[in-house]
Design a protein around this motif. Structure first.
Motif, PDB file in Angstrom:
ATOM      1  N   LYS A   1     -69.972 -14.750  52.003  1.00  0.00           N
ATOM      2  CA  LYS A   1     -70.942 -14.926  50.926  1.00  0.00           C
ATOM      3  C   LYS A   1     -71.977 -15.990  51.275  1.00  0.00           C
ATOM      4  O   LYS A   1     -73.158 -15.832  50.999  1.00  0.00           O
ATOM      5  CB  LYS A   1     -70.213 -15.287  49.629  1.00  0.00           C
ATOM      6  CG  LYS A   1     -69.334 -14.160  49.085  1.00  0.00           C
ATOM      7  CD  LYS A   1     -68.655 -14.582  47.793  1.00  0.00           C
ATOM      8  CE  LYS A   1     -67.775 -13.458  47.243  1.00  0.00           C
ATOM      9  NZ  LYS A   1     -67.091 -13.862  45.996  1.00  0.00           N
ATOM     10  N   SER A   2     -71.528 -17.084  51.857  1.00  0.00           N
ATOM     11  CA  SER A   2     -72.445 -18.160  52.237  1.00  0.00           C
ATOM     12  C   SER A   2     -71.800 -18.986  53.334  1.00  0.00           C
ATOM     13  O   SER A   2     -70.581 -18.953  53.531  1.00  0.00           O
ATOM     14  CB  SER A   2     -72.759 -19.058  51.033  1.00  0.00           C
ATOM     15  OG  SER A   2     -71.615 -19.816  50.672  1.00  0.00           O
ATOM     16  N   ASP A   3     -72.621 -19.735  54.065  1.00  0.00           N
ATOM     17  CA  ASP A   3     -72.091 -20.592  55.130  1.00  0.00           C
ATOM     18  C   ASP A   3     -71.134 -21.635  54.561  1.00  0.00           C
ATOM     19  O   ASP A   3     -70.074 -21.901  55.140  1.00  0.00           O
ATOM     20  CB  ASP A   3     -73.238 -21.287  55.857  1.00  0.00           C
ATOM     21  CG  ASP A   3     -74.081 -20.315  56.674  1.00  0.00           C
ATOM     22  OD1 ASP A   3     -73.614 -19.180  56.902  1.00  0.00           O
ATOM     23  OD2 ASP A   3     -75.199 -20.692  57.066  1.00  0.00           O
TER      24      ASP A   3
ATOM     25  N   LYS B   1     -65.587 -23.817  53.883  1.00  0.00           N
ATOM     26  CA  LYS B   1     -64.502 -24.214  52.979  1.00  0.00           C
ATOM     27  C   LYS B   1     -63.261 -23.346  53.193  1.00  0.00           C
ATOM     28  O   LYS B   1     -62.134 -23.840  53.209  1.00  0.00           O
ATOM     29  CB  LYS B   1     -64.968 -24.109  51.525  1.00  0.00           C
ATOM     30  CG  LYS B   1     -65.996 -25.150  51.108  1.00  0.00           C
ATOM     31  CD  LYS B   1     -65.380 -26.543  51.091  1.00  0.00           C
ATOM     32  CE  LYS B   1     -66.379 -27.576  50.576  1.00  0.00           C
ATOM     33  NZ  LYS B   1     -65.803 -28.957  50.597  1.00  0.00           N
ATOM     34  N   LYS B   2     -63.485 -22.057  53.372  1.00  0.00           N
ATOM     35  CA  LYS B   2     -62.360 -21.133  53.563  1.00  0.00           C
ATOM     36  C   LYS B   2     -61.609 -21.429  54.848  1.00  0.00           C
ATOM     37  O   LYS B   2     -60.370 -21.482  54.871  1.00  0.00           O
ATOM     38  CB  LYS B   2     -62.877 -19.687  53.583  1.00  0.00           C
ATOM     39  CG  LYS B   2     -61.782 -18.652  53.780  1.00  0.00           C
ATOM     40  CD  LYS B   2     -62.358 -17.245  53.797  1.00  0.00           C
ATOM     41  CE  LYS B   2     -61.264 -16.201  54.023  1.00  0.00           C
ATOM     42  NZ  LYS B   2     -61.818 -14.826  54.041  1.00  0.00           N
TER      43      LYS B   2
ATOM     44  N   LYS C   1     -75.888 -26.095  61.517  1.00  0.00           N
ATOM     45  CA  LYS C   1     -75.408 -26.661  60.257  1.00  0.00           C
ATOM     46  C   LYS C   1     -74.031 -27.257  60.528  1.00  0.00           C
ATOM     47  O   LYS C   1     -73.184 -26.625  61.165  1.00  0.00           O
ATOM     48  CB  LYS C   1     -75.304 -25.588  59.185  1.00  0.00           C
ATOM     49  CG  LYS C   1     -74.775 -26.096  57.843  1.00  0.00           C
ATOM     50  CD  LYS C   1     -74.659 -24.973  56.818  1.00  0.00           C
ATOM     51  CE  LYS C   1     -76.028 -24.535  56.345  1.00  0.00           C
ATOM     52  NZ  LYS C   1     -75.933 -23.566  55.222  1.00  0.00           N
ATOM     53  N   THR C   2     -73.803 -28.483  60.080  1.00  0.00           N
ATOM     54  CA  THR C   2     -72.510 -29.120  60.298  1.00  0.00           C
ATOM     55  C   THR C   2     -71.920 -29.609  58.986  1.00  0.00           C
ATOM     56  O   THR C   2     -72.638 -29.864  58.014  1.00  0.00           O
ATOM     57  CB  THR C   2     -72.610 -30.304  61.272  1.00  0.00           C
ATOM     58  OG1 THR C   2     -73.426 -31.328  60.691  1.00  0.00           O
ATOM     59  CG2 THR C   2     -73.194 -29.873  62.602  1.00  0.00           C
ATOM     60  N   HIS C   3     -70.609 -29.731  58.974  1.00  0.00           N
ATOM     61  CA  HIS C   3     -69.890 -30.197  57.795  1.00  0.00           C
ATOM     62  C   HIS C   3     -68.723 -31.065  58.262  1.00  0.00           C
ATOM     63  O   HIS C   3     -67.931 -30.647  59.109  1.00  0.00           O
ATOM     64  CB  HIS C   3     -69.354 -28.998  56.989  1.00  0.00           C
ATOM     65  CG  HIS C   3     -68.379 -29.373  55.911  1.00  0.00           C
ATOM     66  ND1 HIS C   3     -68.778 -29.936  54.719  1.00  0.00           N
ATOM     67  CD2 HIS C   3     -67.018 -29.269  55.853  1.00  0.00           C
ATOM     68  CE1 HIS C   3     -67.709 -30.162  53.972  1.00  0.00           C
ATOM     69  NE2 HIS C   3     -66.637 -29.768  54.628  1.00  0.00           N
ATOM     70  N   PHE C   4     -68.650 -32.269  57.742  1.00  0.00           N
ATOM     71  CA  PHE C   4     -67.559 -33.157  58.128  1.00  0.00           C
ATOM     72  C   PHE C   4     -66.348 -32.902  57.242  1.00  0.00           C
ATOM     73  O   PHE C   4     -66.479 -32.676  56.041  1.00  0.00           O
ATOM     74  CB  PHE C   4     -68.002 -34.616  58.044  1.00  0.00           C
ATOM     75  CG  PHE C   4     -69.044 -34.964  59.063  1.00  0.00           C
ATOM     76  CD1 PHE C   4     -68.694 -35.205  60.378  1.00  0.00           C
ATOM     77  CD2 PHE C   4     -70.392 -35.018  58.714  1.00  0.00           C
ATOM     78  CE1 PHE C   4     -69.665 -35.505  61.335  1.00  0.00           C
ATOM     79  CE2 PHE C   4     -71.362 -35.319  59.660  1.00  0.00           C
ATOM     80  CZ  PHE C   4     -70.992 -35.553  60.966  1.00  0.00           C
ATOM     81  N   PRO C   5     -65.154 -32.903  57.834  1.00  0.00           N
ATOM     82  CA  PRO C   5     -63.947 -32.538  57.077  1.00  0.00           C
ATOM     83  C   PRO C   5     -63.602 -33.547  55.996  1.00  0.00           C
ATOM     84  O   PRO C   5     -63.848 -34.744  56.142  1.00  0.00           O
ATOM     85  CB  PRO C   5     -62.857 -32.503  58.157  1.00  0.00           C
ATOM     86  CG  PRO C   5     -63.351 -33.441  59.209  1.00  0.00           C
ATOM     87  CD  PRO C   5     -64.842 -33.285  59.225  1.00  0.00           C
TER      88      PRO C   5
ATOM     89  N   GLY D   1     -67.817 -22.725  64.339  1.00  0.00           N
ATOM     90  CA  GLY D   1     -66.926 -23.503  65.186  1.00  0.00           C
ATOM     91  C   GLY D   1     -66.209 -24.619  64.454  1.00  0.00           C
ATOM     92  O   GLY D   1     -66.715 -25.165  63.466  1.00  0.00           O
ATOM     93  N   ILE D   2     -65.022 -24.944  64.940  1.00  0.00           N
ATOM     94  CA  ILE D   2     -64.270 -26.113  64.494  1.00  0.00           C
ATOM     95  C   ILE D   2     -64.147 -27.027  65.702  1.00  0.00           C
ATOM     96  O   ILE D   2     -63.549 -26.648  66.710  1.00  0.00           O
ATOM     97  CB  ILE D   2     -62.871 -25.732  63.980  1.00  0.00           C
ATOM     98  CG1 ILE D   2     -62.966 -24.674  62.879  1.00  0.00           C
ATOM     99  CG2 ILE D   2     -62.139 -26.973  63.466  1.00  0.00           C
ATOM    100  CD1 ILE D   2     -61.620 -24.088  62.474  1.00  0.00           C
ATOM    101  N   ARG D   3     -64.760 -28.190  65.643  1.00  0.00           N
ATOM    102  CA  ARG D   3     -64.720 -29.109  66.777  1.00  0.00           C
ATOM    103  C   ARG D   3     -63.670 -30.190  66.514  1.00  0.00           C
ATOM    104  O   ARG D   3     -63.749 -30.910  65.516  1.00  0.00           O
ATOM    105  CB  ARG D   3     -66.099 -29.733  67.018  1.00  0.00           C
ATOM    106  CG  ARG D   3     -66.147 -30.559  68.297  1.00  0.00           C
ATOM    107  CD  ARG D   3     -67.548 -30.769  68.817  1.00  0.00           C
ATOM    108  NE  ARG D   3     -68.258 -31.851  68.187  1.00  0.00           N
ATOM    109  CZ  ARG D   3     -69.334 -32.451  68.712  1.00  0.00           C
ATOM    110  NH1 ARG D   3     -69.808 -32.062  69.879  1.00  0.00           N
ATOM    111  NH2 ARG D   3     -69.947 -33.410  68.068  1.00  0.00           N
TER     112      ARG D   3
END
Length: 264
Positions: A120-122, A127-128, A5-9, A82-84
């Motif tokens: 609580k969740s991914d 976000k944290k 799972k990925t999330h862009f900043p 991870g933070i890439r």
């Protein structure tokens, strides 16, 4: 099978490439990661651990840029966050010397980043930790690395042959000053970093496109096919055609050559 799972900043996307979570719920999985211009801050979640090459990792780590292959082994029931960051992206947040973390992974204790035992969740976790890393941002250190950021943008996204000499002239700097900054922040010279960028461009095309290898070499900034093959072998000890064949065989056998995300 790995779940990714990925999330862009939302902020500082010129420094942070993405946030990611890898979870392995099935059998042990090995991932071969090619040389990379990224830095990762990695947090095993709960009691999770994984093996980097031959060493077990059980605590938060910083992985520097790499000039060699690395093999990551994820046991069943492993989950890591991870933070890439781009090669220069760590410095505005944390002052690690590039040479200290290059080609290695070191344990870290960062203020505001506790061991992650539960969440609580991914999405809530992402976000944290996004908020936590942003609290460490330094404007002064960001301004200090701008020449490297501009260098990367120029050489990564420009399909035309570009020279470092021309870059220095256009940016009104000199190679000595640029080299000093690169050595401090990244740990390698501008010339070596440029070679790594070209290699990654060609690797991305070999994995994700149907282009002929001749076109891939030219579009990645190599002078000719001989130059392309020589540089590719320097990083992977294989020719581009040998690596392309290996990827096809791995696809047939459902092996994972890299955790791609999309190589850049």
């Amino acid at each position: 099978m790995l779940k990714i799972k990925t999330h862009f900043p939302e902020f500082h996307s010129d420094l942070i490439e993405r946030f990611w979570i890898i979870e392995n719920t099935e059998v042990e999985t090995k991932v071969v990661i090619p040389p990379s211009q990224y830095i990762n801050i990695i947090f095993p979640i709960g009691t999770s651990n994984y093996k980097r090459n031959e060493s077990w990792v059980t605590s938060p780590q910083i992985e520097g840029i790499s000039l060699q292959n690395n093999t990551i082994t994820y046991p069943p029931n492993t989950k890591v966050f991870g933070i890439r960051l781009f090669a220069y992206g760590l410095y505005p947040f944390f002052q690690f010397a590039g040479k200290e973390i290059m080609d290695t992974s070191i344990p870290i204790q960062l203020e505001g980043f506790p061991f992650i035992t539960e969440h609580k969740s991914d999405d809530a976790l992402i976000k944290k930790l996004e908020k936590t890393i942003l609290s460490h941002f330094s404007v002064d250190r960001y301004n200090e690395i701008k020449p490297i950021l501009n260098f990367y943008q120029k050489f990564r996204w420009n399909d035309e042959n570009e020279s470092i000499e021309r870059f220095c002239k256009d940016s009104e700097t000199n190679y000595t000053s640029l080299n000093r900054l690169f050595s401090k922040v990244i740990g390698i010279s501008p010339k070596k970093f440029e070679r790594l960028i070209k290699f990654r461009k060609s690797l991305c095309s070999i994995i994700d496109s149907q282009e002929q290898l001749t076109s891939i070499g030219i579009n990645s900034g190599y002078f000719d096919q001989a130059h392309f093959i020589r540089e590719f072998k320097l990083f992977l000890h294989q020719t581009p055609s040998e690596y392309k064949k290996m990827i096809k065989e791995a696809d047939k056998e459902s092996n994972i050559i890299n955790y791609n995300f999309k190589l850049h």
